[in-house]
Design a protein around this motif. Structure first.
Motif, PDB file in Angstrom:
ATOM      1  N   ALA A  73       0.831  -1.211   0.000  1.00  0.00           N
ATOM      2  CA  ALA A  73       0.000   0.000   0.000  1.00  0.00           C
ATOM      3  C   ALA A  73       0.863   1.258   0.000  1.00  0.00           C
ATOM      4  CB  ALA A  73      -0.935  -0.004   1.203  1.00  0.00           C
ATOM      5  N   THR A  74       1.876   1.282   0.846  1.00  0.00           N
ATOM      6  CA  THR A  74       2.770   2.443   0.911  1.00  0.00           C
ATOM      7  C   THR A  74       3.546   2.586  -0.390  1.00  0.00           C
ATOM      8  OG1 THR A  74       2.966   2.221   3.304  1.00  0.00           O
ATOM      9  CG2 THR A  74       4.680   3.508   2.185  1.00  0.00           C
ATOM     10  N   LEU A  75       4.067   1.478  -0.893  1.00  0.00           N
ATOM     11  CA  LEU A  75       4.793   1.520  -2.160  1.00  0.00           C
ATOM     12  C   LEU A  75       3.885   2.048  -3.271  1.00  0.00           C
ATOM     13  CD1 LEU A  75       7.355   0.924  -3.813  1.00  0.00           C
ATOM     14  CD2 LEU A  75       6.411  -1.356  -4.208  1.00  0.00           C
ATOM     15  N   GLY A  76       2.645   1.578  -3.304  1.00  0.00           N
ATOM     16  CA  GLY A  76       1.697   2.041  -4.318  1.00  0.00           C
ATOM     17  C   GLY A  76       1.499   3.549  -4.256  1.00  0.00           C
ATOM     18  N   ARG A  77       1.381   4.098  -3.052  1.00  0.00           N
ATOM     19  CA  ARG A  77       1.234   5.560  -2.901  1.00  0.00           C
ATOM     20  C   ARG A  77       2.487   6.284  -3.373  1.00  0.00           C
ATOM     21  NH1 ARG A  77      -1.230   3.851   1.841  1.00  0.00           N
ATOM     22  NH2 ARG A  77       0.615   4.339   3.089  1.00  0.00           N
ATOM     23  N   TYR A  78       3.655   5.752  -3.026  1.00  0.00           N
ATOM     24  CA  TYR A  78       4.905   6.363  -3.484  1.00  0.00           C
ATOM     25  C   TYR A  78       4.957   6.384  -5.006  1.00  0.00           C
ATOM     26  CZ  TYR A  78       7.080   6.044   1.209  1.00  0.00           C
ATOM     27  OH  TYR A  78       7.397   6.175   2.534  1.00  0.00           O
ATOM     28  N   VAL A  79       4.675   5.243  -5.616  1.00  0.00           N
ATOM     29  CA  VAL A  79       4.757   5.144  -7.071  1.00  0.00           C
ATOM     30  C   VAL A  79       3.699   6.022  -7.736  1.00  0.00           C
ATOM     31  CG1 VAL A  79       4.622   3.565  -9.053  1.00  0.00           C
ATOM     32  CG2 VAL A  79       5.859   2.867  -6.987  1.00  0.00           C
ATOM     33  N   ASP A  80       2.496   6.091  -7.154  1.00  0.00           N
ATOM     34  CA  ASP A  80       1.463   6.990  -7.693  1.00  0.00           C
ATOM     35  C   ASP A  80       1.985   8.420  -7.780  1.00  0.00           C
ATOM     36  OD1 ASP A  80      -0.414   4.946  -7.899  1.00  0.00           O
ATOM     37  OD2 ASP A  80      -1.476   5.501  -6.050  1.00  0.00           O
ATOM     38  N   LYS A  81       2.582   8.888  -6.692  1.00  0.00           N
ATOM     39  CA  LYS A  81       3.079  10.269  -6.657  1.00  0.00           C
ATOM     40  C   LYS A  81       4.232  10.466  -7.642  1.00  0.00           C
ATOM     41  CE  LYS A  81       4.317  13.946  -3.450  1.00  0.00           C
ATOM     42  NZ  LYS A  81       4.321  14.311  -2.029  1.00  0.00           N
ATOM     43  N   LEU A  82       5.126   9.498  -7.706  1.00  0.00           N
ATOM     44  CA  LEU A  82       6.256   9.592  -8.632  1.00  0.00           C
ATOM     45  C   LEU A  82       5.786   9.556 -10.081  1.00  0.00           C
ATOM     46  CD1 LEU A  82       8.731   7.239  -6.731  1.00  0.00           C
ATOM     47  CD2 LEU A  82       8.825   9.753  -6.860  1.00  0.00           C
ATOM     48  N   GLU A  83       4.766   8.753 -10.343  1.00  0.00           N
ATOM     49  CA  GLU A  83       4.190   8.691 -11.689  1.00  0.00           C
ATOM     50  C   GLU A  83       3.479  10.007 -12.023  1.00  0.00           C
ATOM     51  OE1 GLU A  83       1.816   5.362 -14.261  1.00  0.00           O
ATOM     52  OE2 GLU A  83       0.968   5.872 -12.302  1.00  0.00           O
ATOM     53  N   ASP A  84       2.719  10.538 -11.077  1.00  0.00           N
ATOM     54  CA  ASP A  84       2.030  11.820 -11.288  1.00  0.00           C
ATOM     55  C   ASP A  84       3.018  12.941 -11.585  1.00  0.00           C
ATOM     56  OD1 ASP A  84      -0.397  10.578 -10.835  1.00  0.00           O
ATOM     57  OD2 ASP A  84      -0.627  11.357  -8.782  1.00  0.00           O
ATOM     58  N   ARG A  85       4.190  12.866 -10.982  1.00  0.00           N
ATOM     59  CA  ARG A  85       5.227  13.882 -11.205  1.00  0.00           C
ATOM     60  C   ARG A  85       6.003  13.639 -12.498  1.00  0.00           C
ATOM     61  NH1 ARG A  85       7.362  16.368  -6.145  1.00  0.00           N
ATOM     62  NH2 ARG A  85       5.458  16.798  -5.007  1.00  0.00           N
ATOM     63  N   GLY A  86       5.698  12.532 -13.180  1.00  0.00           N
ATOM     64  CA  GLY A  86       6.385  12.236 -14.435  1.00  0.00           C
ATOM     65  C   GLY A  86       7.786  11.679 -14.259  1.00  0.00           C
ATOM     66  N   LEU A  87       8.075  11.117 -13.081  1.00  0.00           N
ATOM     67  CA  LEU A  87       9.410  10.603 -12.802  1.00  0.00           C
ATOM     68  C   LEU A  87       9.535   9.097 -13.032  1.00  0.00           C
ATOM     69  CD1 LEU A  87      10.047  12.604  -9.496  1.00  0.00           C
ATOM     70  CD2 LEU A  87      10.777  13.203 -11.826  1.00  0.00           C
ATOM     71  N   VAL A  88       8.408   8.395 -12.933  1.00  0.00           N
ATOM     72  CA  VAL A  88       8.392   6.932 -13.040  1.00  0.00           C
ATOM     73  C   VAL A  88       7.331   6.515 -14.054  1.00  0.00           C
ATOM     74  CG1 VAL A  88       7.784   4.818 -11.767  1.00  0.00           C
ATOM     75  CG2 VAL A  88       9.233   6.529 -10.696  1.00  0.00           C
ATOM     76  N   LEU A  89       7.638   5.439 -14.758  1.00  0.00           N
ATOM     77  CA  LEU A  89       6.697   4.872 -15.721  1.00  0.00           C
ATOM     78  C   LEU A  89       6.335   3.462 -15.276  1.00  0.00           C
ATOM     79  CD1 LEU A  89       5.268   5.134 -18.498  1.00  0.00           C
ATOM     80  CD2 LEU A  89       7.342   4.161 -19.509  1.00  0.00           C
ATOM     81  N   ARG A  90       5.029   3.198 -15.195  1.00  0.00           N
ATOM     82  CA  ARG A  90       4.532   1.844 -14.914  1.00  0.00           C
ATOM     83  C   ARG A  90       4.223   1.190 -16.251  1.00  0.00           C
ATOM     84  NH1 ARG A  90       0.723   3.939 -10.247  1.00  0.00           N
ATOM     85  NH2 ARG A  90       1.554   2.825  -8.457  1.00  0.00           N
ATOM     86  N   GLU A  91       4.715  -0.026 -16.429  1.00  0.00           N
ATOM     87  CA  GLU A  91       4.445  -0.765 -17.657  1.00  0.00           C
ATOM     88  C   GLU A  91       3.885  -2.136 -17.313  1.00  0.00           C
ATOM     89  OE1 GLU A  91       7.598   0.432 -20.911  1.00  0.00           O
ATOM     90  OE2 GLU A  91       8.610  -0.079 -19.023  1.00  0.00           O
ATOM     91  N   ARG A  92       2.718  -2.449 -17.867  1.00  0.00           N
ATOM     92  CA  ARG A  92       2.098  -3.764 -17.652  1.00  0.00           C
ATOM     93  C   ARG A  92       2.875  -4.816 -18.437  1.00  0.00           C
ATOM     94  NH1 ARG A  92      -1.431  -3.671 -13.672  1.00  0.00           N
ATOM     95  NH2 ARG A  92      -2.625  -1.770 -13.608  1.00  0.00           N
ATOM     96  N   CYS A  93       3.025  -5.972 -17.842  1.00  0.00           N
ATOM     97  CA  CYS A  93       3.712  -7.086 -18.494  1.00  0.00           C
ATOM     98  C   CYS A  93       2.769  -7.736 -19.501  1.00  0.00           C
ATOM     99  CB  CYS A  93       4.165  -8.114 -17.466  1.00  0.00           C
ATOM    100  SG  CYS A  93       5.393  -7.460 -16.331  1.00  0.00           S
ATOM    101  N   ASP A  94       3.299  -8.129 -20.642  1.00  0.00           N
ATOM    102  CA  ASP A  94       2.486  -8.757 -21.683  1.00  0.00           C
ATOM    103  C   ASP A  94       1.918 -10.095 -21.250  1.00  0.00           C
ATOM    104  OD1 ASP A  94       2.887  -6.664 -23.441  1.00  0.00           O
ATOM    105  OD2 ASP A  94       4.660  -7.587 -24.351  1.00  0.00           O
ATOM    106  N   ASP A  95       2.708 -10.887 -20.522  1.00  0.00           N
ATOM    107  CA  ASP A  95       2.274 -12.233 -20.145  1.00  0.00           C
ATOM    108  C   ASP A  95       1.307 -12.246 -18.955  1.00  0.00           C
ATOM    109  OD1 ASP A  95       4.494 -11.337 -18.704  1.00  0.00           O
ATOM    110  OD2 ASP A  95       5.118 -13.361 -18.176  1.00  0.00           O
ATOM    111  N   ASP A  96       1.326 -11.193 -18.129  1.00  0.00           N
ATOM    112  CA  ASP A  96       0.406 -11.101 -16.991  1.00  0.00           C
ATOM    113  C   ASP A  96       0.066  -9.627 -16.790  1.00  0.00           C
ATOM    114  OD1 ASP A  96      -0.992 -11.088 -14.619  1.00  0.00           O
ATOM    115  OD2 ASP A  96       0.520 -12.173 -13.460  1.00  0.00           O
ATOM    116  N   ARG A  97      -1.081  -9.211 -17.230  1.00  0.00           N
ATOM    117  CA  ARG A  97      -1.474  -7.798 -17.219  1.00  0.00           C
ATOM    118  C   ARG A  97      -1.601  -7.221 -15.804  1.00  0.00           C
ATOM    119  NH1 ARG A  97      -0.156  -5.174 -21.013  1.00  0.00           N
ATOM    120  NH2 ARG A  97      -1.858  -3.708 -20.843  1.00  0.00           N
ATOM    121  N   ARG A  98      -1.652  -8.100 -14.791  1.00  0.00           N
ATOM    122  CA  ARG A  98      -1.710  -7.607 -13.404  1.00  0.00           C
ATOM    123  C   ARG A  98      -0.335  -7.197 -12.898  1.00  0.00           C
ATOM    124  NH1 ARG A  98      -4.042 -12.862 -10.902  1.00  0.00           N
ATOM    125  NH2 ARG A  98      -2.514 -13.533 -12.402  1.00  0.00           N
TER     126      ARG A  98
END
Length: 156
Positions: A73-98
């Protein structure tokens, strides 16, 4: 000169348990990270995530949490903020979309390199005057400790 009540007695840390010493040292270092991240509104946790993505790009998001001992949960919040700031990119895996892998964006790379430069400027402050050999030995011992007690990471 009179002693202040806030002055620590000599040898105060010598009889303190190892686990408590590690916690105290971690908080002291986090304090320096917080000061560096303050200008950008990012915590030591955010900076730790960015630094780990820089060192080990493209891992599954949950693996970063395991490495850094941050709950999902904490990691998710960190990554959300970093993504919102344009610093991190989340990429879904082709073999498992989760499954989500994390990488730095170009602005993220620039940002973390600036942070690393600021850390280098404060290195002597952060390391408390330890010499290079002492720091190397401490780092080696911490790696051994974390490897023995850290998560068993199979998914990369």
């Amino acid at each position: 000169m009179p002693k202040l009540e806030t002055d620590l007695p000599k040898g105060i840390y010598e009889d303190i348990d190892f686990a408590v010493l590690v916690q105290i040292a971690g908080r002291m270092i986090a304090h320096h990270l917080e000061a560096i991240g303050k200008d950008s509104g990012l915590s030591a946790g955010h900076l730790s995530v960015l630094g780990m993505i820089h060192r080990k790009p493209g891992l599954v998001q949950s693996v970063y949490g395991a490495i850094l001992a941050i709950n999902d949960a904490t990691l998710g919040r960190y990554v959300d903020k970093l993504e919102d700031r344009g610093l991190v990119l989340r990429e879904r895996c082709d073999d498992d979309r989760r499954t989500v892998r994390l990488t730095l964006t170009e602005p993220g790379l620039t940002f973390i390199l600036e942070i690393k430069a600021r850390l280098d400027e404060r290195r002597s402050e952060i390391t408390g005057g330890l010499g290079f050999a002492d720091i190397s030995e401490l780092q080696e011992n911490l790696v051994t400790f974390l490897t023995a007690h850290g998560p068993d990471l199979q998914e990369t």
